[in-house]
Scaffold this active site. Structure first.
Site, PDB file in Angstrom:
ATOM      1  N   CYS A   9      -4.879   0.616   3.558  1.00 12.47           N
ATOM      2  CA  CYS A   9      -3.926   1.134   2.566  1.00 12.47           C
ATOM      3  C   CYS A   9      -4.217   2.577   2.164  1.00 12.47           C
ATOM      4  CB  CYS A   9      -3.892   0.237   1.337  1.00 12.47           C
ATOM      5  SG  CYS A   9      -3.204  -1.388   1.691  1.00 12.47           S
ATOM      6  N   HIS A  21      13.198   5.691  -1.448  1.00 10.37           N
ATOM      7  CA  HIS A  21      13.042   6.592  -0.301  1.00 10.37           C
ATOM      8  C   HIS A  21      12.180   7.811  -0.634  1.00 10.37           C
ATOM      9  CE1 HIS A  21      16.069   4.016   1.444  1.00 10.37           C
ATOM     10  NE2 HIS A  21      15.722   4.514   2.618  1.00 10.37           N
ATOM     11  N   GLU A  75       5.472  -6.533  -3.479  1.00 12.96           N
ATOM     12  CA  GLU A  75       5.232  -5.472  -2.508  1.00 12.96           C
ATOM     13  C   GLU A  75       5.487  -5.948  -1.083  1.00 12.96           C
ATOM     14  OE1 GLU A  75       1.824  -2.376  -2.614  1.00 12.96           O
ATOM     15  OE2 GLU A  75       1.160  -3.953  -1.242  1.00 12.96           O
TER      16      GLU A  75
END
Length: 153
Positions: A37, A78, A136
């Site tokens: 991550c 985005h 998530e």
């Protein structure tokens, strides 16, 4: 959006509003402990915002659903969460007892609650954001409750 059952937080308010929304965003967690991550990657986040209060505004809303969507979707969709230096970064937040403010799911959920509550505090009826559910991945989510589970009624 698919019908979802969310954990509930007890309260004594007369009204409870839930807004589901999603946004696609990238992030990275700049620490070795994050493993993979630490590299830039993206998610389609699914959020549920729970707002409660005892009185409606002059239009008959606890809060207008579209305002909640604009606060979150329009800000994060985005984008790269790490680019929001005012919200996330490598700094350490003194308010949160020395916790880093990297855009982990936990911190993103807390930040959504803070953004929503700041908006609600500007309204005449002043409802409260009492829970954020933030998914998530299909198998990983966080529930954030500002102030714990105490009743504010």
């Amino acid at each position: 959006m698919m019908q979802q059952i969310y954990p509930q937080t007890p309260h004594s308010y007369r009204y409870e509003l839930n807004k589901d929304l999603h946004f696609a965003a990238a992030h990275y967690i700049p620490t070795e402990e994050a493993g993979k991550c630490a590299r830039i990657h993206g998610h389609t986040y699914f959020a549920n915002v729970t707002i409660a209060g005892n009185s409606l505004d002059s239009s008959g809303f606890l809060v207008n659903f579209s305002h909640i969507k604009k606060l979150i979707h329009d800000r994060f969709d985005h984008g790269l969460l790490n680019d929001h230096d005012d919200l996330f970064g490598s700094h350490v937040s003194g308010e949160m007892h020395g916790e880093a403010s990297y855009p982990t799911t936990e911190v993103v959920a807390r930040t959504i609650a803070e953004i929503v509550q700041a908006h609600l505090d500007e309204t005449a009826n002043r409802p409260k954001c009492i829970q954020i559910f933030l998914r998530e991945t299909p198998s990983s989510y966080v529930v954030y409750r500002p102030g714990g589970t105490e009743s504010h009624g």
